[in-house]
Scaffold this motif. Sequence first.
Motif, short mmCIF file in Angstrom:
data_model
loop_
_atom_site.label_atom_id
_atom_site.label_comp_id
_atom_site.label_asym_id
_atom_site.label_seq_id
_atom_site.Cartn_x
_atom_site.Cartn_y
_atom_site.Cartn_z
N VAL A 144 0.85 -1.19 0.00
CA VAL A 144 0.00 0.00 0.00
C VAL A 144 0.89 1.24 0.00
O VAL A 144 2.07 1.17 0.34
CB VAL A 144 -0.96 0.02 1.22
CG1 VAL A 144 -1.94 -1.15 1.17
CG2 VAL A 144 -0.18 0.00 2.52
N GLY A 145 0.30 2.39 -0.35
CA GLY A 145 1.04 3.65 -0.32
C GLY A 145 2.27 3.59 -1.20
O GLY A 145 2.18 3.28 -2.39
N LYS A 146 3.43 3.84 -0.63
CA LYS A 146 4.67 3.85 -1.42
C LYS A 146 5.06 2.45 -1.91
O LYS A 146 5.96 2.31 -2.71
CB LYS A 146 5.81 4.48 -0.63
CG LYS A 146 6.27 3.66 0.56
CD LYS A 146 7.41 4.34 1.29
CE LYS A 146 7.90 3.45 2.43
NZ LYS A 146 9.08 3.94 3.06
N GLU A 148 2.61 0.38 -3.25
CA GLU A 148 1.44 -0.10 -3.99
C GLU A 148 1.74 -0.53 -5.42
O GLU A 148 1.12 -1.45 -5.93
CB GLU A 148 0.36 0.98 -4.00
CG GLU A 148 -0.96 0.48 -4.55
CD GLU A 148 -2.09 1.47 -4.35
OE1 GLU A 148 -3.22 1.10 -4.66
OE2 GLU A 148 -1.83 2.60 -3.88
N ARG A 152 6.62 2.54 -7.53
CA ARG A 152 6.73 3.08 -6.17
C ARG A 152 7.63 2.21 -5.30
O ARG A 152 8.39 2.72 -4.48
CB ARG A 152 5.35 3.19 -5.53
CG ARG A 152 4.49 4.30 -6.13
CD ARG A 152 3.17 4.37 -5.41
NE ARG A 152 2.22 5.18 -6.15
CZ ARG A 152 0.95 5.30 -5.81
NH1 ARG A 152 0.48 4.65 -4.75
NH2 ARG A 152 0.14 6.04 -6.52
N ASP A 157 8.27 8.04 -8.46
CA ASP A 157 6.99 8.71 -8.22
C ASP A 157 6.13 8.71 -9.48
O ASP A 157 6.61 8.47 -10.58
CB ASP A 157 7.23 10.17 -7.80
CG ASP A 157 7.89 10.26 -6.44
OD1 ASP A 157 7.57 9.42 -5.59
OD2 ASP A 157 8.72 11.17 -6.25
N ALA A 161 -2.15 4.20 -8.98
CA ALA A 161 -2.44 2.93 -8.32
C ALA A 161 -3.00 1.94 -9.33
O ALA A 161 -3.32 2.30 -10.47
CB ALA A 161 -3.44 3.16 -7.18
#
Length: 169
Positions: A144-146, A148, A152, A157, A161
């Motif tokens: 999840v997040g960084k 995902e 990432r 960057d 998603a």
Amino acid sequence: MSKVIPGRFTAQMDGSFVVFIIGMRVNKLWALHKWLPVAKAMNPMLQELYRNPELGFVDASFHLSWRGVTLIQYWKTFEQLEHYARHGATHLEAWRNFNKKVGTGGVVGIYHETYLIPEGNYECVYNNMPISGLAKAGRHVPAVGKRETASRRLGRDGEPAVPTPSNPA
């Protein structure tokens, strides 16, 4: 059977590490007396490595094919891997036996590949899978997040998603 963990996960490794792929291929199936000792030699080495974590070995997984077996191993450093290869009593015995009893006769093949992985230069994802591979060698963490997406996980960057279809089938 390993328990399936629902959801998307990735692996977290601290620092650099080594991926070592080693395997054997049976080239002449009827020469059982030549290739079976090669196949049997791996288990004592793995037992020695699991019993002695100071050697730098972290974990391994087996992958079978109809002609042989491949092991994917994870090591802390190349130096520890090489030291075991050249000084580990169980490995040295197996190596010498292979050279003496099989050598270059072509009955059974062996191979290895070594990959030195700098910190942060890997990515992986496990979706609805048991804890395995790099996630077993390191830590199994939610993707999840960084973590995902593949980009990432590699520290880049901008990648969106995972797309979700508006009309799932």
